[in-house]
Structure formats: structure tokens, C-alpha cells
Design a protein around this motif. Structure first.
Motif, PDB file in Angstrom:
ATOM      1  N   ALA A 108       0.844  -1.153  -0.004  1.00 29.86           N
ATOM      2  CA  ALA A 108      -0.038  -0.007   0.070  1.00 29.86           C
ATOM      3  C   ALA A 108       0.752   1.237  -0.034  1.00 29.86           C
ATOM      4  CB  ALA A 108      -0.931  -0.051   1.208  1.00 29.86           C
ATOM      5  N   VAL A 162      -3.314   0.215  -5.276  1.00 27.88           N
ATOM      6  CA  VAL A 162      -4.543   0.665  -4.865  1.00 27.88           C
ATOM      7  C   VAL A 162      -5.394  -0.383  -4.403  1.00 27.88           C
ATOM      8  CG1 VAL A 162      -5.546   0.477  -7.104  1.00 27.88           C
ATOM      9  CG2 VAL A 162      -6.798   2.041  -5.471  1.00 27.88           C
ATOM     10  N   ASN A 163      -5.421  -1.717  -4.820  1.00 31.97           N
ATOM     11  CA  ASN A 163      -5.903  -2.583  -4.130  1.00 31.97           C
ATOM     12  C   ASN A 163      -5.788  -2.874  -2.622  1.00 31.97           C
ATOM     13  OD1 ASN A 163      -6.493  -2.905  -6.955  1.00 31.97           O
ATOM     14  ND2 ASN A 163      -7.191  -5.037  -6.739  1.00 31.97           N
ATOM     15  N   GLN A 193      -4.200  -0.759  -0.658  1.00 32.99           N
ATOM     16  CA  GLN A 193      -4.857   0.274   0.119  1.00 32.99           C
ATOM     17  C   GLN A 193      -6.345   0.207   0.539  1.00 32.99           C
ATOM     18  OE1 GLN A 193      -3.794   3.618  -2.893  1.00 32.99           O
ATOM     19  NE2 GLN A 193      -1.797   3.906  -1.807  1.00 32.99           N
ATOM     20  N   TYR A 194      -7.055  -0.075  -0.739  1.00 30.18           N
ATOM     21  CA  TYR A 194      -8.668  -0.203  -0.267  1.00 30.18           C
ATOM     22  C   TYR A 194      -8.509  -1.374   0.918  1.00 30.18           C
ATOM     23  CZ  TYR A 194     -13.259  -2.088  -0.483  1.00 30.18           C
ATOM     24  OH  TYR A 194     -14.448  -2.433  -0.145  1.00 30.18           O
ATOM     25  N   ALA A 242      -6.547   5.588  -1.746  1.00 37.16           N
ATOM     26  CA  ALA A 242      -7.250   4.563  -3.063  1.00 37.16           C
ATOM     27  C   ALA A 242      -8.189   5.469  -3.757  1.00 37.16           C
ATOM     28  CB  ALA A 242      -7.951   3.527  -2.416  1.00 37.16           C
ATOM     29  N   ASP A 278     -10.540   4.626  -7.281  1.00 36.10           N
ATOM     30  CA  ASP A 278     -11.073   3.219  -6.682  1.00 36.10           C
ATOM     31  C   ASP A 278     -12.323   3.564  -6.334  1.00 36.10           C
ATOM     32  OD1 ASP A 278     -11.090   0.315  -5.743  1.00 36.10           O
ATOM     33  OD2 ASP A 278     -11.487   1.313  -4.054  1.00 36.10           O
ATOM     34  N   SER A 281     -13.690   2.797  -2.815  1.00 32.18           N
ATOM     35  CA  SER A 281     -12.872   3.907  -1.776  1.00 32.18           C
ATOM     36  C   SER A 281     -13.746   5.158  -1.638  1.00 32.18           C
ATOM     37  CB  SER A 281     -11.537   3.889  -2.092  1.00 32.18           C
ATOM     38  OG  SER A 281     -10.842   2.515  -1.676  1.00 32.18           O
TER      39      SER A 281
END
Length: 226
Positions: free
Chosen positions: A62, A67-68, A70-71, A97, A102, A105
Motif C-alpha cells: 500500500a 490501490v487494491n 490500500q483499499y 485509494a 477506486d 473507496s
């Protein structure tokens, strides 16, 4: 998803976050194979219930802007999966994100701004992020945005007609709460021409999904006609 919270005029509002995490990914040129490997190890750990280890792996990638991860990390902080529940950290990672577009998010960040969890309550910011997600077709964001327009929360001008637009978009995607809200608008003529037949149509669709308020509304209309 758990629901609901009542607002005025019997409208319903989805105020919980989406909590499902992103799954496995295949490596491509955006990040190194090791980055994908660490992310996917986090998914594997999450799926067997080792949330603390999942958080450890996702935190590593992250920080690299993945991004994935982070979410997923935000979801863990939001719900206390493998870490102490921390809304401020959840908001931090949702924001990271969301800034990368995203969808979930953006919606979850709107929820946090609306409820003031982990961030100062700010209806305008909630509307900002709901709009981002709603315009991309996310039904939960669409119904929440509709409620904000109906109640004049965080928008420039209160508008029943705009509320109807967003309720319809979500209702047509099968969201029971939006179907109920749209039915109420048709029954009362809020933002649209009053039409009991169409109100019943949307109440029925919502009621079939188990929406108790829609079921009550149908019963009330049936009793009125007797």
C-alpha cells in the motif's frame, strides 16, 4: 451489507461501508512481480482468517501506491480485522485509494465524511465522494446521494427532482432501498408527478427483496382502497 438508518420522510440511507476485499491479481508492468506476490500473499492470508498477516503484507505494498492493497488495508482498519479498529487510518487509506479513482473507496470515504468517523463530519465532502462513485454507476452511492439531495445535506440546493434521478438509477440496478425511496416519491409526488400505480410497482420490487418499509407501504395502500 447491513442496513439501515432512518432519515426524515421515511427515506432510507445506506450508511455502512462496503467491506469485501479485492482478490488475487496477476502481475503486469505497473509493479514488480514481488509487489504482486506480497499483495497476493495478503489475500491468501485473509481468506484463511489470518488477518494480521494479511495486514502486514498489504501495508508493505500500500505504501508503494498499490490501490487494491490500500483499499483492503482501509477495510481492515475500518472493521478491526487483524488490527485495532482505527477509523482515522481507515479514512487515510480510503483517501489514498479514492484519489486513484477506486470506486468502493470513494463510496466508503463518503460514508465516513457523512458519519464523521475518523474525520470531521462534512456533508459537502460526503456529497463530493458520493458523486464520484455515483456517476460511475455505484448504486449504494447513488441512493445516498439521492437522500442528500432530498434533505438538502451538503448540496447547493435541496432538490426532490435530483433525488428522484439518483433513486431511479439505483433502483433500476435492483437496490431495494432505492426502489422503496422511489416508490415514496411517486406516492407523494415529490420531485415527480404523483402516480400511485408506479409507487406500487417500486414498492413491490423492494418488498420482494424483504424491505419491511416497502411491505408496510403496500399494506397501507391496500387498506386505503378498502
Amino acid at each position: 451489507m447491513s442496513i439501515l438508518k432512518k432519515l426524515c420522510m421515511k427515506r432510507k440511507f445506506l450508511y455502512f461501508c462496503v467491506i469485501g476485499v479485492f482478490g488475487l491479481l496477476y502481475a503486469h508492468d505497473d509493479y514488480s512481480p514481488e509487489t504482486y506476490n506480497r499483495y497476493n500473499k495478503g489475500v491468501d492470508c485473509y481468506e484463511i482468517g489470518d488477518y494480521a498477516k494479511a495486514v502486514e503484507y498489504w501495508a508493505q505494498v500500500a505504501e508503494l501506491g498499490f490501490v487494491n492493497a490500500q483499499y483492503n488495508l482501509a477495510v481492515c482498519y475500518d472493521n478491526g480485522y487483524g488490527v485495532a479498529k482505527d477509523f482515522e487510518k481507515a479514512v487515510y487509506w480510503y483517501d489514498k485509494a479514492a484519489q486513484q479513482n477506486d470506486l468502493k473507496s470513494q463510496y466508503n470515504l463518503g460514508v465516513h465524511y457523512y458519519n464523521g468517523k475518523g474525520v470531521t463530519k462534512d456533508y459537502k465532502m460526503a456529497v463530493y465522494w458520493y458523486t464520484k462513485a455515483a456517476e460511475r454507476g455505484f448504486p449504494d452511492a447513488q441512493v445516498n446521494l439521492g437522500v442528500c439531495y432530498e434533505n438538502g445535506l451538503g448540496v447547493e440546493v435541496q432538490s426532490y427532482s435530483r433525488a428522484v434521478i439518483w433513486y431511479r438509477k439505483a433502483a433500476e440496478q435492483g437496490l431495494a432501498i432505492a426502489q422503496y425511496n422511489l416508490g415514496v416519491c411517486y406516492e407523494r409526488g415529490n420531485g415527480i408527478e404523483q402516480n400511485e400505480e408506479l409507487a406500487i410497482k417500486w414498492y413491490l420490487l423492494s418488498a420482494k427483496q424483504g424491505n419491511v418499509d416497502a411491505q408496510k407501504a403496500l399494506k397501507k395502500l391496500n387498506n386505503k382502497d378498502k
